[in-house]
Structures are given as C-alpha cells and as structure tokens.
Write a protein that holds these residues in place. Structure first.
Motif, PDB file in Angstrom:
ATOM      1  N   ALA A 157       0.846  -1.195   0.000  1.00 15.56           N
ATOM      2  CA  ALA A 157       0.000   0.000   0.000  1.00 15.56           C
ATOM      3  C   ALA A 157       0.883   1.248   0.000  1.00 15.56           C
ATOM      4  O   ALA A 157       1.715   1.407   0.895  1.00 15.56           O
ATOM      5  N   PRO A 158       0.720   2.137  -0.979  1.00 17.81           N
ATOM      6  CA  PRO A 158       1.586   3.323  -1.051  1.00 17.81           C
ATOM      7  C   PRO A 158       1.173   4.444  -0.114  1.00 17.81           C
ATOM      8  O   PRO A 158       1.921   5.396   0.098  1.00 17.81           O
ATOM      9  N   GLY A 159      -0.043   4.351   0.445  1.00 12.21           N
ATOM     10  CA  GLY A 159      -0.533   5.396   1.332  1.00 12.21           C
ATOM     11  C   GLY A 159      -1.879   4.977   1.897  1.00 12.21           C
ATOM     12  O   GLY A 159      -2.376   3.877   1.625  1.00 12.21           O
ATOM     13  N   PHE A 160      -2.495   5.885   2.680  1.00 10.55           N
ATOM     14  CA  PHE A 160      -3.688   5.528   3.434  1.00 10.55           C
ATOM     15  C   PHE A 160      -4.723   6.639   3.348  1.00 10.55           C
ATOM     16  O   PHE A 160      -4.384   7.825   3.398  1.00 10.55           O
ATOM     17  N   THR A 161      -6.000   6.237   3.247  1.00  5.49           N
ATOM     18  CA  THR A 161      -7.083   7.215   3.141  1.00  5.49           C
ATOM     19  C   THR A 161      -8.417   6.575   3.481  1.00  5.49           C
ATOM     20  O   THR A 161      -8.658   5.412   3.148  1.00  5.49           O
ATOM     21  N   ASP A 162      -9.270   7.320   4.148  1.00  6.24           N
ATOM     22  CA  ASP A 162     -10.679   6.953   4.316  1.00  6.24           C
ATOM     23  C   ASP A 162     -11.534   7.784   3.371  1.00  6.24           C
ATOM     24  O   ASP A 162     -12.659   8.157   3.688  1.00  6.24           O
ATOM     25  N   ASP A 163     -11.006   8.085   2.188  1.00  2.00           N
ATOM     26  CA  ASP A 163     -11.679   8.999   1.270  1.00  2.00           C
ATOM     27  C   ASP A 163     -13.156   8.666   1.123  1.00  2.00           C
ATOM     28  O   ASP A 163     -13.546   7.513   0.963  1.00  2.00           O
ATOM     29  N   GLY A 164     -13.951   9.728   1.151  1.00  6.57           N
ATOM     30  CA  GLY A 164     -15.400   9.601   1.120  1.00  6.57           C
ATOM     31  C   GLY A 164     -16.001   9.874   2.473  1.00  6.57           C
ATOM     32  O   GLY A 164     -17.142  10.318   2.573  1.00  6.57           O
ATOM     33  N   LEU A 165     -15.218   9.626   3.511  1.00  2.00           N
ATOM     34  CA  LEU A 165     -15.678   9.856   4.880  1.00  2.00           C
ATOM     35  C   LEU A 165     -14.608  10.596   5.673  1.00  2.00           C
ATOM     36  O   LEU A 165     -13.434  10.239   5.615  1.00  2.00           O
ATOM     37  N   PRO A 166     -15.002  11.599   6.453  1.00  2.00           N
ATOM     38  CA  PRO A 166     -14.040  12.257   7.348  1.00  2.00           C
ATOM     39  C   PRO A 166     -13.821  11.387   8.585  1.00  2.00           C
ATOM     40  O   PRO A 166     -14.654  10.548   8.921  1.00  2.00           O
ATOM     41  N   ILE A 167     -12.694  11.579   9.238  1.00  2.00           N
ATOM     42  CA  ILE A 167     -12.434  10.906  10.514  1.00  2.00           C
ATOM     43  C   ILE A 167     -12.656  11.942  11.606  1.00  2.00           C
ATOM     44  O   ILE A 167     -11.888  12.897  11.738  1.00  2.00           O
ATOM     45  N   ASN A 168     -13.703  11.774  12.369  1.00  2.00           N
ATOM     46  CA  ASN A 168     -14.087  12.789  13.351  1.00  2.00           C
ATOM     47  C   ASN A 168     -13.289  12.723  14.649  1.00  2.00           C
ATOM     48  O   ASN A 168     -13.236  13.704  15.385  1.00  2.00           O
ATOM     49  N   ASP A 169     -12.694  11.574  14.941  1.00  2.00           N
ATOM     50  CA  ASP A 169     -11.933  11.387  16.176  1.00  2.00           C
ATOM     51  C   ASP A 169     -10.552  12.025  16.018  1.00  2.00           C
ATOM     52  O   ASP A 169      -9.646  11.457  15.414  1.00  2.00           O
ATOM     53  N   THR A 170     -10.380  13.209  16.567  1.00  2.00           N
ATOM     54  CA  THR A 170      -9.146  13.967  16.394  1.00  2.00           C
ATOM     55  C   THR A 170      -7.944  13.236  16.980  1.00  2.00           C
ATOM     56  O   THR A 170      -6.858  13.230  16.382  1.00  2.00           O
ATOM     57  N   ALA A 171      -8.104  12.606  18.122  1.00  2.00           N
ATOM     58  CA  ALA A 171      -6.997  11.872  18.729  1.00  2.00           C
ATOM     59  C   ALA A 171      -6.553  10.715  17.832  1.00  2.00           C
ATOM     60  O   ALA A 171      -5.356  10.425  17.714  1.00  2.00           O
ATOM     61  N   LEU A 172      -7.506  10.078  17.174  1.00  4.39           N
ATOM     62  CA  LEU A 172      -7.175   8.974  16.270  1.00  4.39           C
ATOM     63  C   LEU A 172      -6.434   9.493  15.035  1.00  4.39           C
ATOM     64  O   LEU A 172      -5.490   8.845  14.546  1.00  4.39           O
ATOM     65  N   VAL A 173      -6.841  10.640  14.535  1.00  9.65           N
ATOM     66  CA  VAL A 173      -6.142  11.244  13.406  1.00  9.65           C
ATOM     67  C   VAL A 173      -4.704  11.572  13.795  1.00  9.65           C
ATOM     68  O   VAL A 173      -3.761  11.336  13.020  1.00  9.65           O
ATOM     69  N   MET A 174      -4.521  12.108  14.994  1.00  6.33           N
ATOM     70  CA  MET A 174      -3.167  12.405  15.477  1.00  6.33           C
ATOM     71  C   MET A 174      -2.320  11.132  15.526  1.00  6.33           C
ATOM     72  O   MET A 174      -1.163  11.108  15.081  1.00  6.33           O
ATOM     73  N   LYS A 175      -2.899  10.059  16.013  1.00  3.12           N
ATOM     74  CA  LYS A 175      -2.183   8.783  16.089  1.00  3.12           C
ATOM     75  C   LYS A 175      -1.820   8.274  14.692  1.00  3.12           C
ATOM     76  O   LYS A 175      -0.707   7.776  14.460  1.00  3.12           O
ATOM     77  N   ALA A 176      -2.751   8.427  13.767  1.00  3.45           N
ATOM     78  CA  ALA A 176      -2.485   8.009  12.388  1.00  3.45           C
ATOM     79  C   ALA A 176      -1.356   8.832  11.775  1.00  3.45           C
ATOM     80  O   ALA A 176      -0.492   8.294  11.068  1.00  3.45           O
ATOM     81  N   MET A 177      -1.363  10.133  12.034  1.00  6.89           N
ATOM     82  CA  MET A 177      -0.300  10.984  11.499  1.00  6.89           C
ATOM     83  C   MET A 177       1.052  10.607  12.081  1.00  6.89           C
ATOM     84  O   MET A 177       2.064  10.576  11.364  1.00  6.89           O
ATOM     85  N   GLU A 178       1.089  10.316  13.347  1.00  3.22           N
ATOM     86  CA  GLU A 178       2.359   9.924  13.973  1.00  3.22           C
ATOM     87  C   GLU A 178       2.887   8.630  13.363  1.00  3.22           C
ATOM     88  O   GLU A 178       4.088   8.492  13.097  1.00  3.22           O
ATOM     89  N   MET A 179       1.990   7.674  13.095  1.00  4.79           N
ATOM     90  CA  MET A 179       2.404   6.420  12.469  1.00  4.79           C
ATOM     91  C   MET A 179       2.835   6.652  11.020  1.00  4.79           C
ATOM     92  O   MET A 179       3.823   6.079  10.549  1.00  4.79           O
ATOM     93  N   ALA A 180       2.106   7.505  10.299  1.00  8.72           N
ATOM     94  CA  ALA A 180       2.451   7.803   8.916  1.00  8.72           C
ATOM     95  C   ALA A 180       3.821   8.466   8.820  1.00  8.72           C
ATOM     96  O   ALA A 180       4.601   8.184   7.899  1.00  8.72           O
ATOM     97  N   LYS A 181       4.110   9.352   9.761  1.00  9.27           N
ATOM     98  CA  LYS A 181       5.429  10.001   9.792  1.00  9.27           C
ATOM     99  C   LYS A 181       6.519   8.952   9.982  1.00  9.27           C
ATOM    100  O   LYS A 181       7.563   8.969   9.312  1.00  9.27           O
TER     101      LYS A 181
END
Length: 421
Positions: A144-168
């Motif tokens: 997988a070259p990248g990650f997306t929930d395209d079509g739906l926003p992710i409302n859980d801000t803490a989860l988005v932060m965790k995803a960004m940290e892992m993506a980094k």
C-alpha cells in the motif's frame, strides 16, 4: 524497440523543454537526442506534439471489489490510459473496504493485467468506521503506497493524530476527505443560491474549512505528509497556504471540475454535476486557480467516481455524488489553465506527474535514460468534443463540451497502452 521522433519534450523533473527524439528499449528510456531511425520496430512521429512523463492520478475510484457494475480495474485502467495516465492510486472505499492484506492482494493481483500501473491505497481506519486504525505497517509492507478513508471524514481527532504519527514513522502519506457531516444539510450541492432555489440546505464550505484547519494544524505538529483531497473552498486554500508557511508537509489536490465549473453547473446538468465536495462559487474557483498558480495546490487529481445512469437519473437528493474525470482531465487543464495563461505546460505537467509522484514516493515521473518508459504524447492544440468514454460510466457534466488538447499515445513501461485512432 520504439522511437519517438521530433516531439517537444516537456520534463518538469529536469526542467527540459526542447524538441528531441526518444529511444525506448526493454521498457525503459534508452537515449534522448538526435537518433537515427534504423533498427526500430515502432516509430512514432510526434512533430507538433508534446511528449511528457505519463500522467499520475492519486485519486480514483475503480469500484473493484464490490461495485464492478459501475467500473472495474480493467475498464478504469482503459479510461486512465485514454486520458494519458500511466499510474493511478485507487481509493479504499470498496466492498469489502481495503483495510487488510487479503483485499489489497486481490486488487494487486487483478491489476497485474492492466495496461497501466494501478496502485491501491489502504484505509486509515478499519471498515471506514473511524474507530480503530488499520495495521499500517503490515499494509505498507504488503504494497500500500498510502492511506485514506476517502469519502468519509475521521471525526476522532486523537485517532487522526495517532495516524499521522504512524504515517510520519512509516514515511507514507495520509489523504483526507475534508467535510464535517454535522455541517452538511444535503451533500453534493453548495449551500448557496442554487441550493436555495432547489429547496435544499446544501453543503456549506465551513464543513470543509473546519476539517482542513484541524488537519493542517496537526500536520504542523506531527510533521506527517498530509494530502488535502479535492479542495473546493477558497478559505481552505488560504488555510493550506498558512500551514505550508509554518513548515507543514501539506499537499493539496484540485480536481478539474472545481477549477472549471461553479455551482451554476447544477442548474444545467443536475445530478451529473453533483459531487462531494460540491461545486462552489466563482470566488472559490478563482481562489483554487490562485492556489494552483502559487503552488499552494501542487496536485491535479480527478476523483474519478463512476456511477450508472440509472443511479444518477433520480431526484437530486437521492442520487450518489461523483463524476468521472480521467478522460477529460488533461484537456481541462489545458483549456481552463494553460490557454487562459494561468499555468505553463511545464507547470501543468508538474502538477499531473512530478508532484503526485512525490506525494506517494514514486520514481516514475521523469523522462531520462534508464527510467521507466511511462510517457504521454498529446496534441496541445487539437480540439475535440468530450464523450465516447472508455469508462463503463458517463456521469460527467463535460459531455458535449469542446475541449483543447488531445491524447494521441499513452505508453507504459515501453508498451502502447492507448493510441488515438
């Protein structure tokens, strides 16, 4: 062996703009310059045409698995090739969702027979539920070259932060669909004069702006590579510019429909002009063009979203959102951006090849010796009428529009994936 003669090479990766010959051998660029014709099995006379790196679209929906009646990997790839694309990145909102290695392998195996490079992004959250992250490390290792929930926003801000940290940590991009559903009355049409005439509350630009602001701020904090998908709001363009000025690794996509049309198109085309985020005002359209001009928006991506005519030919509020876009994208870039003087061909090619490749860490967006022979050849001045699509679908407001710029050849790994008849 193949030889492209007398084409105007526009290669943003090397800032090259000159008339040359290009020799292709065993799927790679062998030589560039003045080349004798002897010994070549296929010779393409590209005089008067532009030869550029194969286009890359980082935002397509091929509907496979689960919705193959709308599109499948092979018809989507044919549509992409006809539009000049040699690489596409598919979104994960299939059925089942691409949130595990098994579904990812299904797409990869099917894509092996495609005439172009079909890459599959994985979901950020399991089942697109916005509750739990997928195993990003395992999915990256599986291709997988990248990650997306395209079509739906992710409302859980803490989860988005965790995803960004892992993506980094993994050095992969996260691509976000930025619309807060709590601020949307009816999706697919801008909250404004047209929606009021239709008796619909519409989708406010604020729904996009608040999500873009949140994710830009978290991108500054985490250093993650973040892609703001299909930006439609002028305020959001300003927000991305602000985040970049503070060191964020934020990219933004503009779709051809958002820099070409406004909400007025809904009056004429109805559900064929219904998409998420919606077409907005002339002010928003001009702000998007401004963002493209100053590189706040680095990427042009289609959000190719096929639906059947039966699905679209219903009352507006009941129709699915989305339009096809692969076969009109380059011509709309030329017609709406280059011909009016907003962008040069060099800059347009950068936004349709080099920058998309940069976002997804791809090494295919340059015409140089030993590089993969992924090439588009197009006539920049040929006029044509949009229609007769290779896609299974035809849900687009651009059918019947006269456009400038016609793809003549798409070459992927040295093979002709599309040739204009």
């Amino acid at each position: 062996m193949m030889l492209i003669k007398n084409g105007r090479l526009i290669n943003p990766a090397t800032n090259t703009d000159e008339v040359v010959d290009i020799a292709i051998k065993e799927g790679k660029i062998e030589k560039i310059g003045k080349i004798d014709e002897n010994g070549y099995e296929k010779i393409i006379d590209a005089e008067g045409m532009i030869v550029a790196p194969g286009l890359i679209d980082v935002h397509v929906h091929f509907r496979d698995p689960g919705f193959e009646y709308k599109e499948d990997i092979m018809t989507g790839a044919a549509s992409a090739a006809k539009g000049g694309f040699t690489t596409v990145v598919c979104m994960a909102n299939t059925k089942p969702v691409v949130d595990n290695e098994e579904v990812l392998r299904y797409v990869q195996n099917k894509a092996e027979n495609a005439p172009i490079n079909v890459l599959q992004a994985a979901a950020i959250t399991k089942g697109f539920m916005g509750k739990e992250l997928v195993d990003m490390k395992a999915l990256k290792e599986a291709g997988a070259p990248g990650f997306t929930d395209d079509g739906l926003p992710i409302n859980d801000t803490a989860l988005v932060m965790k995803a960004m940290e892992m993506a980094k940590e993994l050095d992969v991009p996260l691509s976000f669909h930025e619309e807060d559903p709590s601020l949307i009355g009816n999706p697919g049409v801008n909250a404004g004069k047209v929606s009021e005439e239709m008796g619909l509350p519409g989708a406010s630009n604020a729904a996009e702006d608040v999500m873009v602001a949140r994710d830009c701020m978290m991108a500054i904090k985490t250093g993650a590579k973040v892609d703001i998908q299909h930006i439609s709001s002028g305020v959001s363009v300003d927000m991305v510019r602000f985040a970049k000025s503070h060191g964020a690794r934020v990219y933004a996509e503009a779709s051809p429909h958002h820099f070409t049309l406004t909400e007025e198109a809904v009056r004429e085309h109805g559900t064929f002009a219904k998409m998420n985020p919606p077409l907005r005002t002339e002010w928003d359209r001009e702000k998007i063009i401004e963002g493209l001009k100053d590189d706040t928006i680095e990427i042009i991506a289609t959000d190719h979203a096929p639906h059947t005519n039966e699905e679209k030919n219903v009352e507006f509020r009941n129709a699915p959102s989305g339009i096809i876009g692969l076969e009109t994208s380059l011509a709309l870039g030329i017609t709406s951006l280059v011909k009016p003087g907003h962008l040069s061909y060099m800059k347009l090619m950068e936004k349709m090849s080099v920058k998309p490749a940069e976002l997804y860490n791809l090494k295919t967006a340059s015409i140089e010796p030993d590089m993969p022979a992924d090439i588009v050849i197009f006539n920049p001045d040929e006029k044509w009428t949009a229609g007769d699509y290779a896609s299974k679908a035809e849900n687009t407001p651009f059918t019947g529009m006269e456009l400038t710029g016609k793809v003549k050849y798409t070459i992927c790994a040295g093979n002709i994936a599309y040739m204009d008849k």
